[in-house]
Design a protein around this motif. Structure first.
Motif, PDB file in Angstrom:
ATOM      1  N   VAL A 270       0.816  -1.033   0.072  1.00 17.81           N
ATOM      2  CA  VAL A 270       0.003   0.071  -0.001  1.00 17.81           C
ATOM      3  C   VAL A 270       0.752   1.132  -0.039  1.00 17.81           C
ATOM      4  CG1 VAL A 270      -0.099  -0.056   2.556  1.00 17.81           C
ATOM      5  CG2 VAL A 270      -1.971   1.151   1.123  1.00 17.81           C
ATOM      6  N   GLU A 271       0.428   2.287  -0.615  1.00 18.25           N
ATOM      7  CA  GLU A 271       1.160   3.790  -0.662  1.00 18.25           C
ATOM      8  C   GLU A 271       0.634   4.462   0.630  1.00 18.25           C
ATOM      9  OE1 GLU A 271       2.187   5.507  -4.472  1.00 18.25           O
ATOM     10  OE2 GLU A 271       0.767   4.227  -5.416  1.00 18.25           O
ATOM     11  N   ILE A 272       1.227   5.048   1.054  1.00 12.36           N
ATOM     12  CA  ILE A 272       0.956   5.709   2.352  1.00 12.36           C
ATOM     13  C   ILE A 272       0.895   7.393   1.879  1.00 12.36           C
ATOM     14  CG2 ILE A 272       1.097   6.347   4.931  1.00 12.36           C
ATOM     15  CD1 ILE A 272       0.222   3.683   4.449  1.00 12.36           C
ATOM     16  N   PHE A 273      -0.203   8.146   2.136  1.00  4.23           N
ATOM     17  CA  PHE A 273      -0.296   9.367   1.988  1.00  4.23           C
ATOM     18  C   PHE A 273       0.123  10.336   3.185  1.00  4.23           C
ATOM     19  CE2 PHE A 273      -1.829   8.342  -2.117  1.00  4.23           C
ATOM     20  CZ  PHE A 273      -2.102   9.403  -3.037  1.00  4.23           C
ATOM     21  N   TYR A 274       1.029  11.164   2.919  1.00  9.08           N
ATOM     22  CA  TYR A 274       1.429  12.090   4.122  1.00  9.08           C
ATOM     23  C   TYR A 274       0.057  12.682   4.785  1.00  9.08           C
ATOM     24  CZ  TYR A 274       3.735  15.853   6.567  1.00  9.08           C
ATOM     25  OH  TYR A 274       4.353  16.571   7.609  1.00  9.08           O
ATOM     26  N   GLU A 275      -0.652  12.781   4.097  1.00 10.73           N
ATOM     27  CA  GLU A 275      -1.768  13.967   4.523  1.00 10.73           C
ATOM     28  C   GLU A 275      -2.508  12.869   5.693  1.00 10.73           C
ATOM     29  OE1 GLU A 275      -0.790  15.756   0.789  1.00 10.73           O
ATOM     30  OE2 GLU A 275      -0.934  13.791   1.345  1.00 10.73           O
ATOM     31  N   ASP A 276      -2.573  11.593   5.359  1.00  8.10           N
ATOM     32  CA  ASP A 276      -3.224  10.809   6.468  1.00  8.10           C
ATOM     33  C   ASP A 276      -2.372  10.847   7.818  1.00  8.10           C
ATOM     34  OD1 ASP A 276      -5.135  10.173   4.562  1.00  8.10           O
ATOM     35  OD2 ASP A 276      -3.999   8.098   3.975  1.00  8.10           O
ATOM     36  N   LEU A 277      -1.156  10.843   7.444  1.00  8.79           N
ATOM     37  CA  LEU A 277      -0.405  10.973   8.875  1.00  8.79           C
ATOM     38  C   LEU A 277      -0.553  12.500   9.454  1.00  8.79           C
ATOM     39  CD1 LEU A 277       3.121   9.331   7.670  1.00  8.79           C
ATOM     40  CD2 LEU A 277       1.176   8.158   8.713  1.00  8.79           C
ATOM     41  N   GLU A 278      -0.643  13.486   8.614  1.00 11.09           N
ATOM     42  CA  GLU A 278      -0.894  14.636   9.387  1.00 11.09           C
ATOM     43  C   GLU A 278      -2.360  14.547  10.120  1.00 11.09           C
ATOM     44  OE1 GLU A 278       0.730  18.156   6.939  1.00 11.09           O
ATOM     45  OE2 GLU A 278      -0.956  17.745   6.194  1.00 11.09           O
ATOM     46  N   TYR A 279      -3.388  13.965   9.493  1.00 11.70           N
ATOM     47  CA  TYR A 279      -4.579  14.073  10.198  1.00 11.70           C
ATOM     48  C   TYR A 279      -4.512  13.168  11.619  1.00 11.70           C
ATOM     49  CZ  TYR A 279      -9.265  13.328  11.682  1.00 11.70           C
ATOM     50  OH  TYR A 279     -10.440  13.339  12.538  1.00 11.70           O
ATOM     51  N   LEU A 280      -4.031  12.109  11.313  1.00  7.39           N
ATOM     52  CA  LEU A 280      -3.633  11.243  12.551  1.00  7.39           C
ATOM     53  C   LEU A 280      -2.772  12.006  13.820  1.00  7.39           C
ATOM     54  CD1 LEU A 280      -3.176   7.714  11.070  1.00  7.39           C
ATOM     55  CD2 LEU A 280      -4.909   8.401  12.344  1.00  7.39           C
ATOM     56  N   ALA A 281      -1.971  12.655  13.216  1.00 11.13           N
ATOM     57  CA  ALA A 281      -0.940  13.701  14.141  1.00 11.13           C
ATOM     58  C   ALA A 281      -1.968  14.747  15.054  1.00 11.13           C
ATOM     59  CB  ALA A 281       0.098  14.283  13.423  1.00 11.13           C
ATOM     60  N   LYS A 282      -2.705  15.364  14.175  1.00 12.80           N
ATOM     61  CA  LYS A 282      -3.615  16.352  14.668  1.00 12.80           C
ATOM     62  C   LYS A 282      -4.528  15.681  15.852  1.00 12.80           C
ATOM     63  CE  LYS A 282      -3.780  19.101  10.448  1.00 12.80           C
ATOM     64  NZ  LYS A 282      -4.565  19.572   9.292  1.00 12.80           N
ATOM     65  N   GLU A 283      -5.028  14.372  15.669  1.00  9.24           N
ATOM     66  CA  GLU A 283      -5.980  13.660  16.524  1.00  9.24           C
ATOM     67  C   GLU A 283      -5.177  13.521  17.667  1.00  9.24           C
ATOM     68  OE1 GLU A 283      -9.327  12.502  16.380  1.00  9.24           O
ATOM     69  OE2 GLU A 283      -9.276  14.396  15.242  1.00  9.24           O
ATOM     70  N   LYS A 284      -3.876  13.384  17.621  1.00  8.47           N
ATOM     71  CA  LYS A 284      -3.020  13.453  18.725  1.00  8.47           C
ATOM     72  C   LYS A 284      -2.522  14.294  19.671  1.00  8.47           C
ATOM     73  CE  LYS A 284      -0.860   9.014  16.920  1.00  8.47           C
ATOM     74  NZ  LYS A 284      -1.622   7.933  18.053  1.00  8.47           N
ATOM     75  N   GLY A 285      -3.027  15.409  19.291  1.00  2.29           N
ATOM     76  CA  GLY A 285      -2.986  16.634  20.007  1.00  2.29           C
ATOM     77  C   GLY A 285      -2.231  17.865  19.176  1.00  2.29           C
ATOM     78  N   GLY A 286      -1.846  17.768  17.889  1.00  2.00           N
ATOM     79  CA  GLY A 286      -1.298  18.791  17.011  1.00  2.00           C
ATOM     80  C   GLY A 286      -0.348  18.291  16.098  1.00  2.00           C
ATOM     81  N   GLU A 289       6.395  17.053  15.168  1.00  2.00           N
ATOM     82  CA  GLU A 289       7.147  15.958  14.593  1.00  2.00           C
ATOM     83  C   GLU A 289       7.006  14.687  15.662  1.00  2.00           C
ATOM     84  OE1 GLU A 289      11.464  15.115  15.011  1.00  2.00           O
ATOM     85  OE2 GLU A 289      11.464  15.713  12.973  1.00  2.00           O
ATOM     86  N   ASP A 290       6.851  15.072  16.853  1.00  2.00           N
ATOM     87  CA  ASP A 290       6.340  13.745  17.620  1.00  2.00           C
ATOM     88  C   ASP A 290       5.184  13.220  17.371  1.00  2.00           C
ATOM     89  OD1 ASP A 290       8.807  14.162  19.118  1.00  2.00           O
ATOM     90  OD2 ASP A 290       7.874  15.438  20.773  1.00  2.00           O
ATOM     91  N   ASN A 291       4.044  13.966  17.097  1.00  2.00           N
ATOM     92  CA  ASN A 291       2.795  13.398  16.763  1.00  2.00           C
ATOM     93  C   ASN A 291       2.837  12.467  15.415  1.00  2.00           C
ATOM     94  OD1 ASN A 291       1.625  13.936  19.345  1.00  2.00           O
ATOM     95  ND2 ASN A 291       0.820  15.937  18.566  1.00  2.00           N
ATOM     96  N   LEU A 292       3.668  13.348  14.365  1.00  2.00           N
ATOM     97  CA  LEU A 292       3.596  12.491  13.310  1.00  2.00           C
ATOM     98  C   LEU A 292       4.542  11.312  13.199  1.00  2.00           C
ATOM     99  CD1 LEU A 292       4.703  15.533  10.819  1.00  2.00           C
ATOM    100  CD2 LEU A 292       2.741  14.022  10.501  1.00  2.00           C
ATOM    101  N   LEU A 293       5.416  11.072  13.918  1.00  2.00           N
ATOM    102  CA  LEU A 293       6.217   9.654  14.062  1.00  2.00           C
ATOM    103  C   LEU A 293       5.042   8.783  14.968  1.00  2.00           C
ATOM    104  CD1 LEU A 293       9.707  11.106  15.113  1.00  2.00           C
ATOM    105  CD2 LEU A 293       8.713  10.651  12.965  1.00  2.00           C
ATOM    106  N   ALA A 294       4.354   9.329  15.849  1.00  2.09           N
ATOM    107  CA  ALA A 294       3.334   8.489  16.573  1.00  2.09           C
ATOM    108  C   ALA A 294       2.413   7.914  15.310  1.00  2.09           C
ATOM    109  CB  ALA A 294       2.989   9.108  17.617  1.00  2.09           C
ATOM    110  N   ALA A 295       2.087   8.851  14.840  1.00  2.04           N
ATOM    111  CA  ALA A 295       1.062   8.422  13.582  1.00  2.04           C
ATOM    112  C   ALA A 295       1.598   7.358  12.612  1.00  2.04           C
ATOM    113  CB  ALA A 295       0.586   9.860  12.821  1.00  2.04           C
ATOM    114  N   ALA A 296       2.870   7.532  12.222  1.00  2.00           N
ATOM    115  CA  ALA A 296       3.449   6.667  11.553  1.00  2.00           C
ATOM    116  C   ALA A 296       3.320   5.222  11.979  1.00  2.00           C
ATOM    117  CB  ALA A 296       4.873   7.023  11.027  1.00  2.00           C
ATOM    118  N   ARG A 297       3.828   5.169  13.277  1.00  2.00           N
ATOM    119  CA  ARG A 297       3.866   3.966  14.133  1.00  2.00           C
ATOM    120  C   ARG A 297       2.609   3.356  13.854  1.00  2.00           C
ATOM    121  NH1 ARG A 297       7.948   6.613  17.031  1.00  2.00           N
ATOM    122  NH2 ARG A 297       6.570   7.687  18.469  1.00  2.00           N
TER     123      ARG A 297
END
Length: 569
Positions: A270-286, A289-297
């Motif tokens: 599967v190809e992962i879109f960066y925008e999906d990670l951005e959304y998940l990061a926002k859901e984690k509090g903002g 970079e820390d939230n983006l990396l958590a979203a990637a995990r």
């Protein structure tokens, strides 16, 4: 005469336990592709009144309703359609033309599609529904009216809920074989085993005697020698207790997450879109970079659970040829985070699409090559090395053909800087023209044939990092101002791409590009053996039917299997 401005901006998923949902990023992308400036939010609503407070705002554009408000919200709406009325449950709220809030129910479509997508052998056989709340009405309608299941076994802890359901069912459906199972011992005495089991209750550790008995009844069904399909409408957690039990007993299972449905269709990547990670990061509090990396995990965990390898992360967008070098420097700084993301995702590839900004960029090839050399050299310093797949978009401002992107790749001359070949972007740029009545560009066949000859003579196979194979609809009317897909300020081919891509062999849906011929050049003549992505953008992804991810995944796999058979690859 006054003109009322459309204030709709927000769509919502409301209920309890919904903030984990990955739906918003998908819906945001779809809304953008359709030209709507809407943003999708998940909202925890302690009461149904909290949900209605959101829906009554003038900025409300639409809402998805989930547990536990599918029934209680009905009394607060201005009207209900036939499905919400029949099923006595509402899972979608929309604003009608007169401004009123109206409810509908699409759950039954999803249940039917998921069950039949797994197997159609359950038609006219007994069915089981676990639960007697709002969600079970859609399951009852689907099993009885759409699939002809008979009898229907109800497994539920609360007798009063079952009595109310049975009274409604008798009124709505007349003579319906409706059996409430209250003990596991009753299962052994049943004359016939069920094929479909639909779970409609939250996933929770059973604690009361009644709850424990419900799980024992379900496990008794699952342990019987006759296997079937279990669909659990609960989507938190992904692997519910019922799903785990069904899998352990050899049943086919159906779950709701998009990645799982991709894996179940037979895809391995599967190809992962960066925008999906951005959304998940926002859901984690903002968005940091820390939230983006958590979203990637989180994304990596989902992929691992679904047996999917991450092909690459995309799109590293609006990069090459920037005139403002401060903006360029900011892009390079952002790339450092991308390097961390791809390591977490377990991929070594970042895709860069050609820049399609209408201003602020230069077509100076020396500048473009220098920009790409810079990222390639940075990627070479990473451990493991990070590769870049450069893709020419059919609507790119200065790079819009594979030949133009290949010239950049040739001049960059780095082992980790290669090409992504896309059948849509190739044929959509030189063979097709969505603004033309014929749908084709002048001398289309000749131009494409010559381009494919050059590709075979020019492209170094080692620099083809992956390919994308997809078709598109021929427009019934030229895609110009006034067309439903037209968006002012956007290139027609971009609007076409976002709304009307198709999988291969879907001529019945309007597919017409010579993509099989191009795929033949890539796979047979060039002998490419790496990842093949069935990348799709389409207005059909905006359909609220929850079976859309599954049906699209199945269509994509069907297309790939037919292509592989035709080309013998």
């Amino acid at each position: 005469m006054s003109v009322t401005q459309d204030q709709r901006k927000f769509t919502y998923l409301v209920g309890v336990g919904v903030t984990h949902s990955i739906a918003p990023s998908m819906h945001d992308s779809i809304a953008k592709a359709l030209g709507y400036d809407w943003t999708f939010h998940t909202k925890e609503c302690p009461t149904v009144e909290d949900a209605m407070e959101l829906f009554r705002q003038p900025t409300f554009a639409g809402g998805v309703v989930t547990m536990p408000y599918k029934r209680s919200i009905m009394d607060h709406l201005d009207g209900l359609d036939e499905y919400a009325t029949k099923l006595q449950a509402c899972n979608n709220v929309y604003r009608a033309a007169d401004g009123s809030l109206r409810g509908t129910n699409t759950d039954w479509r999803g249940i039917k599609g998921c069950l039949l997508g797994a197997s159609d052998e359950g038609r006219h056989k007994p069915g089981v529904i676990v639960g007697a709340g709002g969600a079970c009405r859609a399951a009852l309608f689907t099993l009885h009216s759409e699939l002809g299941c008979n009898p229907i076994y109800i497994v539920n802890r609360d007798r009063d809920e079952v009595a109310a359901l049975q009274a409604e069912a008798t009124t709505e459906y007349g003579a319906l074989a409706f059996i409430h199972l209250q003990t596991a011992d009753q299962v052994a005495a049943l004359p016939a085993s069920p094929y479909y089991i639909v779970g409609t209750v939250p996933d929770a550790e059973p604690s009361t005697p009644e709850e424990i008995e419900v799980h024992q009844i379900v496990n008794t069904f699952l342990s019987s020698p006759n296997k079937g399909v279990l669909l659990d409408m609960c989507f938190k957690p992904r692997k519910t207790r019922f799903l785990k039990a069904a899998l352990s007993h050899g049943w086919t299972t159906v779950e709701g997450t998009e990645l799982a449905q991709i894996g179940q269709a037979g895809f391995t990547g599967v190809e992962i879109f960066y925008e999906d990670l951005e959304y998940l990061a926002k859901e984690k509090g903002g968005l940091n970079e820390d939230n983006l990396l958590a979203a990637a995990r989180d994304a990596r965990d989902l992929c691992d659970e679904s047996g999917l390898e991450v092909i690459g992360l995309q799109p590293f967008i609006f990069y090459e040829g920037l005139i403002d070098r401060q903006v360029h420097a900011e892009k390079i700084e952002k790339l450092k985070t991308w390097f961390k993301l791809v390591k977490i995702l377990g991929t070594d590839t970042i895709q860069i699409p050609s820049n399609f900004q209408p201003e602020g960029i230069s077509g100076d090839l020396d500048l473009i090559v220098a920009d790409m050399t810079e990222v390639a050299d940075l990627g070479l310093k990473e451990e493991p090395v990070v590769k870049f797949a450069f893709e020419s978009l059919a609507w790119g401002t200065f790079i819009s053909t594979w030949e133009e992107s290949w010239e950049v790749i040739r001049r960059v001359d780095r082992p980790n800087f290669g090409i992504c070949l896309d059948t849509f972007n190739i044929t959509g740029r030189i063979w097709a023209d969505p603004t033309a009545v014929s749908g084709k560009a002048p001398d289309a066949d000749k131009v494409l044939a010559e381009s494919m000859e050059r590709l075979l003579k020019t492209v170094d196979l080692k620099k083809v990092f992956y390919i994308q194979v997809v078709d598109a609809e021929r427009m019934e009317q030229p895609l110009v101002a006034g067309h439903p897909f037209h968006v002012d300020g956007q290139p027609p081919r971009m609007n076409w791409s976002r709304n009307a891509r198709l999988f291969l062999y879907e001529q019945d849906k309007g597919g017409y590009l010579p993509v099989v011929e191009v795929a033949r050049v890539m796979l047979k003549e060039l002998k490419f053996e790496g990842w093949v992505s069935m990348e799709l953008f389409s207005r059909t992804m905006a359909d609220p039917d929850p079976t859309v991810p599954r049906s699209h995944s199945q269509r994509g796999m069907k297309a790939w299997k037919q292509l592989a058979q035709e080309l013998d690859v």
